[in-house]
Structures are given as structure tokens and as C-alpha cells.
Write an enzyme that holds these catalytic residues in place. Structure first.
Site, mmCIF file in Angstrom:
data_model
loop_
_atom_site.group_PDB
_atom_site.id
_atom_site.type_symbol
_atom_site.label_atom_id
_atom_site.label_comp_id
_atom_site.label_asym_id
_atom_site.label_seq_id
_atom_site.Cartn_x
_atom_site.Cartn_y
_atom_site.Cartn_z
ATOM 1 C CE LYS A 1 24.309 -35.820 44.462
ATOM 2 N NZ LYS A 1 25.061 -37.031 44.706
HETATM 3 N N1 PMP Z 1 25.169 -40.282 49.960
HETATM 4 C C1 PMP Z 1 25.909 -39.917 48.900
HETATM 5 C C2 PMP Z 1 27.367 -39.733 49.082
HETATM 6 C C3 PMP Z 1 25.302 -39.715 47.647
HETATM 7 O O1 PMP Z 1 26.038 -39.351 46.593
HETATM 8 C C4 PMP Z 1 23.912 -39.907 47.521
HETATM 9 C C5 PMP Z 1 23.243 -39.715 46.188
HETATM 10 N N2 PMP Z 1 22.807 -38.407 46.004
HETATM 11 C C6 PMP Z 1 23.178 -40.275 48.664
HETATM 12 C C7 PMP Z 1 23.842 -40.457 49.865
HETATM 13 C C8 PMP Z 1 21.691 -40.417 48.612
HETATM 14 O O2 PMP Z 1 21.119 -39.137 48.545
HETATM 15 P P1 PMP Z 1 19.708 -38.897 47.848
HETATM 16 O O3 PMP Z 1 18.764 -39.852 48.479
HETATM 17 O O4 PMP Z 1 19.374 -37.492 48.170
HETATM 18 O O5 PMP Z 1 19.895 -39.173 46.409
#
Ligand code: PMP
Length: 308
Positions: free
Chosen positions: A158
Site C-alpha cells: 500500500k
Molecule cells: N485494493 C486496493 C488498491 C485498496 O486500496 C484497498 C483498500 N485498502 C483494498 C483493495 C481493500 O483492502 P482492505 O480490505 O484491506 O481495506
């Protein structure tokens, strides 16, 4: 502490929001060299508590993002959890709250290099209701922008700078009248949404892209897989073709921000009869019970923070 003051954690101190200031020379501002997380705290009115959902898993993922970016995460996941609980108590929200920790490259070097470049860190909170509409059924397109690939900027991390890709994807979709967009990998398989993962339903089975298809390894995606196992809904993790979006029975996004958001139209084609499907609805209902700390079996995912 003034009644309405909001606090932020910045490099060892809790400071009022207005005093949490970093230089314009900061590497991360110039080159996008930060990693971050998005965590939700859910307000439970009857218990006067915020429940933070799967907090430690988010900080563990932040640690993995740091490894990719040659960063030494300034605190352990457990320390970050303690800092977050302290910050929530200081800000005392009586509403659903978003928690945004960041680790960033803090040098003033005029070079994108990640080496000899200390790591700063911050955590802030903000009230957050719905990030996308979870009730209406989203109308989405397949983006003309491709997703970054693992050998460009790994979507598994991220990473701040990589969200320029998400920004182009979601902005184009909205300008064209869609609610969101779905990404394609460089070899044209389905990936995810701009900042959320995707599930479709085919022949009664949940299908989601593999973690090697340039997606973030979502914590909500993992939550959905757990819930589906419990509800005896089969789950297939495999590559997905674009045309499967047009013939599937149901589709929904999931993510910390997106929560569980049903999709009812893709590229102007209604999914099935164009209404929110039964599997999406069932998972959405259970998800909201779980995140508010109402399901005993999943309470270990919810960290309670008592609010005065
Ligand atoms: N894909 C991306 C590119 C994201 O930014 C997010 C948000 N964090 C998600 C998927 C979903 O991840 P999570 O369920 O861990 O928030």
C-alpha cells in the site's frame, strides 16, 4: 485539552492537528515514498464504544509494505495498536471513524533513492461514513487505465505513489458518469476496483482474482472468504476474464473504505436482473454485524475502545 481539538500522532508525540506539520522538502511529498493503511473504527452506540476492525492485521500489512520500500517501520504492530487506541481515546469520536497510519521517507534529499533516508510516521483519524454507496447498487466500468504491475510499483504494497494510478482510474470513471471502475492487469485479466477488491458470483460460487493478479491482498477480501466458508458458499480464487463481468449472477466490491458494496451494472450491462443479489446482501448484512462487534465468533477481530 480543548473540547473540539483533534489530535494526531507524529513521530513520537500526540499533537493538535494544526501543529502536525512537515516540511515541503519531505521526500515523501516529492516522490510519493510513503506506505499507509486504512483502518475503520465502528461506533457502537449502545455500548458507547468504538470497535477497531482487524487492526493488528493492518499494521502487519504496513510492515510488509515497508519491507518492499526499504523502510524500517518505526513501531511494531503491537505498539501501533497501542498508539491508535490512545489516539482514539484522545479524539473521543462518537461516530464511525477512519484511521490512517503512514510511514514516510522523511529526508530532504534531492534524489528518489530510498537509502540513507530516515522513516517518519504519523497516525490521524477522521469521521467516515460511506465511502461508496453501499445500498443503491453501483454502476461501474472497466477502466481504460491499466493497473500498475508487480515490477512497476507492487500493488501488493500500500504505497503512497501508486495511488496516482487509483486516482486516474476513479477520476476517469466519475467523469464518465460511473460510480467506480474495475482494473485490468497488464495481460488484461480482471484485478480489482480503484481502492477495493472485487468478487463476482458464477454458478452459485464466489470468484475473486488471485493475489498474483496485481491486487492489494485485502483484509476485507480475507474476511469475506472466512464468512463465505462459514455460510457454506464455495469460493474460487482464480483469474477472471472481462466478459465474465457481463454474464455473472452478482458482483460486489469489498474493502475497509468500500465495506461491502454491491455492483449492479458493468459497462452499461445490468448484472442479472440489475438488482442487488442475494449472496451479496447476505454477506453485506453479516459483515455489518461482525464489524460492530455483534457476532461472538468474530469478536477477536474487533478491538473495543471505550469512549467517555
Ligand atoms: N485494493 C486496493 C488498491 C485498496 O486500496 C484497498 C483498500 N485498502 C483494498 C483493495 C481493500 O483492502 P482492505 O480490505 O484491506 O481495506
Amino acid at each position: 485539552m480543548a473540547e473540539s481539538e483533534t489530535y494526531v500522532y507524529l513521530n513520537g508525540n500526540f499533537v493538535p492537528d494544526k501543529d502536525a506539520v512537515i516540511s515541503v522538502r519531505t521526500h515523501a511529498l516529492n516522490y510519493g515514498t510513503s506506505v499507509f493503511e486504512g483502518i475503520r473504527g465502528y461506533w457502537n452506540e449502545s455500548e458507547s464504544r468504538v470497535y477497531i476492525f482487524r487492526m493488528k492485521e493492518h499494521y502487519e500489512r504496513m510492515g510488509r509494505s515497508c519491507r518492499i520500500m526499504f523502510m524500517n517501520m518505526p513501531h511494531s504492530p503491537d505498539e501501533y495498536c497501542d498508539l491508535t487506541i490512545k489516539l482514539i481515546k484522545m479524539n473521543n469520536p462518537k461516530t464511525d471513524t477512519y484511521i490512517r497510519p503512514i510511514v514516510y521517507k522523511s529526508s530532504y534529499n534531492i534524489s528518489p533513492a530510498l537509502l540513507n533516508n530516515p522513516d517518519g510516521t504519523t497516525i490521524f483519524t477522521a469521521p467516515l461514513g460511506q465511502y461508496v454507496d453501499i445500498h443503491k447498487g453501483l454502476h461501474v466500468c472497466v477502466s481504460s487505465w491499466k493497473r500498475l504491475t508487480d515490477n512497476v510499483i507492487p500493488p501488493r504494497g500500500k504505497i503512497g505513489g501508486s495511488y496516482c494510478n487509483a486516482a486516474l482510474i476513479v477520476s476517469e470513471a466519475k467523469k464518465s458518469g460511473f460510480d467506480e471502475a474495475i482494473t485490468l492487469t497488464n495481460d488484461e485479466k480482471i484485478g480489482e476496483g480503484s481502492a477495493m477488491n472485487l468478487f463476482i458470483v458464477r454458478n452459485g460460487k464466489l470468484v475473486t482474482s488471485t493475489v498474483t493478479d496485481d491486487i492489494l491482498e485485502g483484509i476485507t477480501r480475507d474476511t469475506i472468504i472466512h464468512m463465505a466458508n462459514e455460510l457454506n458458499i464455495p469460493v474460487e480464487t482464480r483469474r477472471i476474464d472481462r466478459s465474465e463481468l457481463y454474464i455473472c449472477e452478482e458482483a460486489f466490491f469489498c474493502g475497509t473504505g468500500a465495506q461491502v458494496s454491491p455492483v449492479t451494472m458493468v459497462d452499461h450491462r445490468p448484472i442479472a436482473d440489475g438488482n442487488i443479489g442475494p449472496i451479496s446482501k447476505k454477506l453485506q448484512d453479516l459483515y455489518f454485524e461482525i464489524v460492530r462487534g455483534k457476532v461472538e465468533k468474530y469478536k477477536h477481530w474487533c478491538t473495543p475502545v471505550d469512549i467517555e
